[in-house]
Structures are given as C-alpha cells and as structure tokens.
Write a protein that holds these residues in place. Structure first.
Motif, PDB file in Angstrom:
ATOM      1  N   GLY A 219       0.783  -1.227   0.000  1.00  0.00           N
ATOM      2  CA  GLY A 219       0.000   0.000   0.000  1.00  0.00           C
ATOM      3  C   GLY A 219       0.814   1.275   0.000  1.00  0.00           C
ATOM      4  N   LEU A 220       2.135   1.169   0.082  1.00  0.00           N
ATOM      5  CA  LEU A 220       2.980   2.360   0.114  1.00  0.00           C
ATOM      6  C   LEU A 220       3.305   2.898  -1.282  1.00  0.00           C
ATOM      7  CD1 LEU A 220       5.567   1.310   2.875  1.00  0.00           C
ATOM      8  CD2 LEU A 220       3.589   2.822   3.128  1.00  0.00           C
ATOM      9  N   ILE A 221       2.962   2.145  -2.320  1.00  0.00           N
ATOM     10  CA  ILE A 221       3.350   2.535  -3.672  1.00  0.00           C
ATOM     11  C   ILE A 221       2.789   3.909  -4.045  1.00  0.00           C
ATOM     12  CG2 ILE A 221       3.039   1.972  -6.125  1.00  0.00           C
ATOM     13  CD1 ILE A 221       3.236  -0.996  -5.312  1.00  0.00           C
ATOM     14  N   LYS A 222       1.521   4.133  -3.751  1.00  0.00           N
ATOM     15  CA  LYS A 222       0.882   5.418  -4.059  1.00  0.00           C
ATOM     16  C   LYS A 222       1.520   6.540  -3.258  1.00  0.00           C
ATOM     17  CE  LYS A 222      -3.724   7.549  -4.086  1.00  0.00           C
ATOM     18  NZ  LYS A 222      -5.168   7.290  -3.826  1.00  0.00           N
ATOM     19  N   ASP A 223       1.789   6.298  -1.979  1.00  0.00           N
ATOM     20  CA  ASP A 223       2.409   7.316  -1.135  1.00  0.00           C
ATOM     21  C   ASP A 223       3.821   7.641  -1.610  1.00  0.00           C
ATOM     22  OD1 ASP A 223       0.147   7.432   0.452  1.00  0.00           O
ATOM     23  OD2 ASP A 223       0.896   5.961   1.900  1.00  0.00           O
ATOM     24  N   GLN A 224       4.546   6.624  -2.057  1.00  0.00           N
ATOM     25  CA  GLN A 224       5.903   6.851  -2.555  1.00  0.00           C
ATOM     26  C   GLN A 224       5.882   7.745  -3.793  1.00  0.00           C
ATOM     27  OE1 GLN A 224       7.319   2.845  -3.090  1.00  0.00           O
ATOM     28  NE2 GLN A 224       7.919   2.606  -0.945  1.00  0.00           N
ATOM     29  N   PHE A 225       4.931   7.486  -4.690  1.00  0.00           N
ATOM     30  CA  PHE A 225       4.802   8.328  -5.877  1.00  0.00           C
ATOM     31  C   PHE A 225       4.507   9.775  -5.478  1.00  0.00           C
ATOM     32  CE2 PHE A 225       1.936  10.478  -8.823  1.00  0.00           C
ATOM     33  CZ  PHE A 225       2.689  10.489  -9.978  1.00  0.00           C
ATOM     34  N   LYS A 226       3.591   9.963  -4.531  1.00  0.00           N
ATOM     35  CA  LYS A 226       3.214  11.319  -4.127  1.00  0.00           C
ATOM     36  C   LYS A 226       4.378  12.046  -3.453  1.00  0.00           C
ATOM     37  CE  LYS A 226      -1.794  10.784  -3.810  1.00  0.00           C
ATOM     38  NZ  LYS A 226      -2.999  10.901  -2.943  1.00  0.00           N
ATOM     39  N   SER A 227       5.193  11.319  -2.705  1.00  0.00           N
ATOM     40  CA  SER A 227       6.363  11.947  -2.083  1.00  0.00           C
ATOM     41  C   SER A 227       7.334  12.452  -3.148  1.00  0.00           C
ATOM     42  CB  SER A 227       7.074  10.943  -1.173  1.00  0.00           C
ATOM     43  OG  SER A 227       6.275  10.599  -0.068  1.00  0.00           O
ATOM     44  N   LEU A 228       7.557  11.624  -4.164  1.00  0.00           N
ATOM     45  CA  LEU A 228       8.460  12.027  -5.246  1.00  0.00           C
ATOM     46  C   LEU A 228       7.873  13.203  -6.019  1.00  0.00           C
ATOM     47  CD1 LEU A 228      10.940  11.700  -6.979  1.00  0.00           C
ATOM     48  CD2 LEU A 228       9.821   9.794  -8.155  1.00  0.00           C
ATOM     49  N   LEU A 229       6.576  13.163  -6.296  1.00  0.00           N
ATOM     50  CA  LEU A 229       5.927  14.252  -7.017  1.00  0.00           C
ATOM     51  C   LEU A 229       6.023  15.555  -6.234  1.00  0.00           C
ATOM     52  CD1 LEU A 229       4.235  15.187  -9.435  1.00  0.00           C
ATOM     53  CD2 LEU A 229       2.183  14.499  -8.180  1.00  0.00           C
ATOM     54  N   THR A 230       5.814  15.490  -4.925  1.00  0.00           N
ATOM     55  CA  THR A 230       5.933  16.676  -4.075  1.00  0.00           C
ATOM     56  C   THR A 230       7.321  17.287  -4.198  1.00  0.00           C
ATOM     57  OG1 THR A 230       4.318  15.826  -2.478  1.00  0.00           O
ATOM     58  CG2 THR A 230       5.846  17.516  -1.693  1.00  0.00           C
ATOM     59  N   ALA A 231       8.346  16.442  -4.186  1.00  0.00           N
ATOM     60  CA  ALA A 231       9.724  16.922  -4.287  1.00  0.00           C
ATOM     61  C   ALA A 231       9.995  17.560  -5.648  1.00  0.00           C
ATOM     62  CB  ALA A 231      10.689  15.772  -4.038  1.00  0.00           C
ATOM     63  N   VAL A 232       9.557  16.899  -6.721  1.00  0.00           N
ATOM     64  CA  VAL A 232       9.812  17.414  -8.067  1.00  0.00           C
ATOM     65  C   VAL A 232       9.095  18.734  -8.285  1.00  0.00           C
ATOM     66  CG1 VAL A 232       9.460  16.963 -10.533  1.00  0.00           C
ATOM     67  CG2 VAL A 232      10.293  15.132  -9.040  1.00  0.00           C
ATOM     68  N   GLU A 233       7.867  18.848  -7.799  1.00  0.00           N
ATOM     69  CA  GLU A 233       7.133  20.116  -7.921  1.00  0.00           C
ATOM     70  C   GLU A 233       7.852  21.231  -7.184  1.00  0.00           C
ATOM     71  OE1 GLU A 233       2.985  19.020  -6.791  1.00  0.00           O
ATOM     72  OE2 GLU A 233       2.542  19.999  -8.709  1.00  0.00           O
ATOM     73  N   ALA A 234       8.354  20.922  -5.996  1.00  0.00           N
ATOM     74  CA  ALA A 234       9.035  21.941  -5.192  1.00  0.00           C
ATOM     75  C   ALA A 234      10.334  22.407  -5.833  1.00  0.00           C
ATOM     76  CB  ALA A 234       9.304  21.395  -3.789  1.00  0.00           C
ATOM     77  N   LEU A 235      11.012  21.509  -6.553  1.00  0.00           N
ATOM     78  CA  LEU A 235      12.290  21.859  -7.179  1.00  0.00           C
ATOM     79  C   LEU A 235      12.123  22.859  -8.319  1.00  0.00           C
ATOM     80  CD1 LEU A 235      13.868  18.309  -7.177  1.00  0.00           C
ATOM     81  CD2 LEU A 235      14.925  20.333  -6.141  1.00  0.00           C
ATOM     82  N   GLN A 236      10.952  22.855  -8.973  1.00  0.00           N
ATOM     83  CA  GLN A 236      10.665  23.798 -10.055  1.00  0.00           C
ATOM     84  C   GLN A 236      11.701  23.730 -11.182  1.00  0.00           C
ATOM     85  OE1 GLN A 236       7.918  26.264 -10.561  1.00  0.00           O
ATOM     86  NE2 GLN A 236       7.169  24.533  -9.343  1.00  0.00           N
ATOM     87  N   ILE A 237      12.148  22.513 -11.487  1.00  0.00           N
ATOM     88  CA  ILE A 237      13.073  22.285 -12.592  1.00  0.00           C
ATOM     89  C   ILE A 237      12.313  21.536 -13.678  1.00  0.00           C
ATOM     90  CG2 ILE A 237      15.229  21.197 -13.310  1.00  0.00           C
ATOM     91  CD1 ILE A 237      16.170  21.321 -10.415  1.00  0.00           C
ATOM     92  N   PRO A 238      12.401  21.943 -14.933  1.00  0.00           N
ATOM     93  CA  PRO A 238      11.728  21.189 -16.000  1.00  0.00           C
ATOM     94  C   PRO A 238      12.078  19.712 -15.931  1.00  0.00           C
ATOM     95  CG  PRO A 238      12.598  23.230 -16.873  1.00  0.00           C
ATOM     96  CD  PRO A 238      13.114  23.119 -15.468  1.00  0.00           C
ATOM     97  N   THR A 239      11.081  18.840 -16.156  1.00  0.00           N
ATOM     98  CA  THR A 239      11.252  17.408 -15.887  1.00  0.00           C
ATOM     99  C   THR A 239      10.603  16.551 -16.952  1.00  0.00           C
ATOM    100  OG1 THR A 239      11.269  17.811 -13.498  1.00  0.00           O
ATOM    101  CG2 THR A 239      10.770  15.566 -14.222  1.00  0.00           C
ATOM    102  N   PHE A 240      11.344  15.538 -17.417  1.00  0.00           N
ATOM    103  CA  PHE A 240      10.774  14.457 -18.213  1.00  0.00           C
ATOM    104  C   PHE A 240      10.546  13.277 -17.267  1.00  0.00           C
ATOM    105  CE2 PHE A 240      12.948  16.780 -21.620  1.00  0.00           C
ATOM    106  CZ  PHE A 240      11.947  16.822 -22.572  1.00  0.00           C
TER     107      PHE A 240
END
Length: 379
Positions: A219-240
């Motif tokens: 059940g942690l798979i969804k939470d892991q994705f959201k943690s990574l997404l939160t980090a990438v959004e905060a970095l504000q660097i263009p991303t593929f």
C-alpha cells in the motif's frame, strides 16, 4: 548451417539492454536471429515495441500475448504461467539452437523454464547481480536454469561461480546497453532544446524521473509516488517523467499520473511512455540529474557521467559508481539530494558495466560455444 538464436524481449528496457546483440546476431555469418516479443513489450501503454523494432529493421517478429493486467500480485504469477505455455509452442515450432533471455524481469522466467524443459540451451544476459525487489529472486532463478552466462561485471561473474556455475560457461562481456551508451557519449552533435507543449527544456537544465513500483511495498506505492511528485514540484526544474514498468503497482502510479495530468497546470513536468534507445540515451546524457529507482541511472548513468538520486530499496546492492546518492521517500531528502547533485555533476565516467563491445563479443560466443544442457549441483 547457421545456428538459430531465439532472443525473447519482454519489455521496453529489455530492448535497450540487448539491441547491439540483436544487430550483431543479424550480421554474424554463423547465426540466424529469431526474435520474440512478449509481455508488456506488446502494449502501447507500456511503450509498445512493435513499431520501434520494425523501424530499426527487425522483421518476422513472433508476438506472444500473455500479460494479465489485473492489479494484483497474482497477475504476475499467471502472466509467467501463460508465457511458459505460449513460448513452449513457439519454441516447438521454431526449434532454436539457443534461447537468449535478458536480465531480471518476471517475464524472463517464462522463457527460461520453457527452454529448460525442452532441452534447449539457455543463455542469460546480466546474471550474477544484486538488487532489491522480486527481480533479485528472478535473476538468480534464471541463472540456475541457464547453460551460458554473459555478465556485465567481474563481481557478477565471481558470484555466479560461487553459486556453482561452471567458470568456463560464465563470460565477463559487459552489458550490451553500455555499447549504446558509449556511442551516445561519443556523439559530438551539440546539445539541443526539447519543446514539449507549452514548455521549452534547455539542454542540461532538466531532470529525468524514472520511478517503478517496489513490488513488496504494498500500500505504500501510491504514497511513494506522491512523495516524489511533491519533491519534483518543489524543485521547479523542467522534468521528463517516464511512466513505470508493468510491475504490480504500476496501475496505481499510472492513475496518479493521469489524475495529475488532468488537474495540474504545471507545464514543467512532461510525462513520456517510451523513446527509442538512442534518443533516450541522448536525453539522459544531457540531463542535470536522473531521479528515481531505475537501474538506468546506475548502469548507463555511470558511463554517461550523470548525477543520480536513487530512491528506496529497488536497486539495493547493485554495484555503482560515485555518481549515485541514495535516499528514502522523504520529499525533503529528495530535494536536498537533487540540489546537491545538480551542483556537483557531471561526474567522472566509469566503465564498471562494460567497454562497448558486449554485443559483438556475445554474438561470437553464441556462434562458437559448445551446446550442452547437462547441469549438476556443485559448490
């Protein structure tokens, strides 16, 4: 008479891992290529390979549909079982002299079991390595079924010999994917900008994210994705951001990606399914940092000098160069590691996984090696 070499490709990653070997087999005067495409490699949602293989000049591809997409662990087991049934029929009809299976995805078990029970010599590429996830078990199980081993590192060879494999049947060839990476590294063409929708991605100023499910995370798979997404959004660097492999839990990530794409107006994140191996390597060659849990950052990344932030346990134990920082699924830890890597990189190139001649070397060994399916337990 030419030896018939049946290579089984199961996923998009398998193709980049084996492409130079396919080319070498096709060109070899003593070999004839039989190419089988199965598993997630047939489905567009996982970067379907049929058109790409055709564009690269591979013809008469045998297609085996066996992937069950039910979102549970049982589907992987049933997919493997269906693969054994279907591939056994293929091997009965094509009668290859050698079957080649690649790496550690669960679908490779189907080819390994079918070939072994039908007394067809089995060659395994990328055995002897150490990682986390179900891949660890699959890889070593295939190695014990295999008659020939083409390994990427000296340590991998030593492990297989310690596991009782005949040293005369374990060749340290390097990984064929490094053949392509070396070609990409020597490409003198200038860096270039990538335009995606409303955003322009300047060369060396973007991230590449490759995050696959950790199959024992439940059940942690969804939470892991959201943690990574939160980090990438905060970095504000263009991303593929590449969509995940067809592992248990992939559907949850795909749904989150779809939901985010529909609701977000963040044009800095662009989601991709697949690229041809050469374009993909050029993309990561020029990135500021590769983030996630793909082996690409550790294997090809070491050769291409790419700064990498590896997250979680999926690649635990895999041999790595100095270009990798390991963190857990904490957004703050991910942000800090990415910022550090963007400032530090690029790194010194490493040949830990090969020197660029694996495809040719493996093809020559397939043409000359003694064919034998007799194995006994040794220590």
């Amino acid at each position: 008479m030419k030896r018939k070499i049946c290579v089984v490709i199961t996923a998009r990653a398998s193709y980049s891992r084996i492409k130079t070997l396919l080319i070498a087999i096709k060109a070899h005067p003593l070999l004839r290529l039989q190419l089988v495409l199965t598993g997630s490699g047939l489905l567009d949602k996982y970067g379907g390979m049929q058109n790409l293989l055709a564009r690269d000049g591979f013809r008469n591809i045998i297609k085996v549909s066996n992937l069950l997409e039910n979102e549970n662990a049982t589907a992987d087991a049933k997919t493997t079982g269906l693969g054994i049934i279907e591939l056994a029929s293929v091997l009965e009809n094509t009668r290859p002299d050698i079957v080649v299976t690649i790496a550690d995805r669960y679908e490779t078990m189907s080819a390994a079991i079918a070939a072994s029970f039908m007394n067809i010599p089995l060659a395994h590429v990328q055995g002897g390595e150490v990682t986390g996830n179900i891949d660890e078990r699959v890889r070593h199980a295939v190695s014990k079924l295999a008659d020939m081993h083409f390994v990427a590192t000296a340590s991998a060879r030593a492990r297989l010999i310690a596991m009782g494999e005949n040293p005369d049947k374990v060749w340290h060839t390097g990984c064929p994917s490094i053949d392509l990476a070396i070609q990409a590294k020597s490409d003198a063409s200038p860096q270039f900008d990538y335009e995606c929708g409303h955003s322009k991605f300047p060369a060396s100023k973007y991230l590449v994210v490759m995050q696959h499910p950790v199959t024992n995370a439940g059940g942690l798979i969804k939470d892991q994705f959201k943690s990574l997404l939160t980090a990438v959004e905060a970095l504000q660097i263009p991303t593929f951001w590449f969509t995940p492999n067809a592992d248990y839990g992939a559907d949850r990530i795909m749904k989150e990606i779809q939901r985010y794409s529909e609701m977000s107006k963040n044009h800095k994140i662009h989601f991709l399914r697949n690229l041809n191996p050469e374009t993909f390597l050029k993309l990561i060659k020029h990135c500021a940092c590769l983030v996630g849990n793909s082996s690409t950052g550790i294997r090809e990344g070491s050769l291409l000098s790419i700064p990498v932030v590896n997250i979680g346990s999926r690649q635990s134990g895999r041999e790595r160069s100095c270009n990798v920082i390991d963190v857990n699924f904490d957004p703050e830890a991910i942000i800090e590691a990415v910022q550090k890597q963007v400032a530090n990189g690029p790194y010194k190139s490493s040949l830990i996984y090969g020197n660029g001649h694996a495809g040719l070397q493996i093809a020559d060994l397939l043409a000359k090696a003694d064919l034998n399916t007799h194995k006994q337990i040794t220590y």
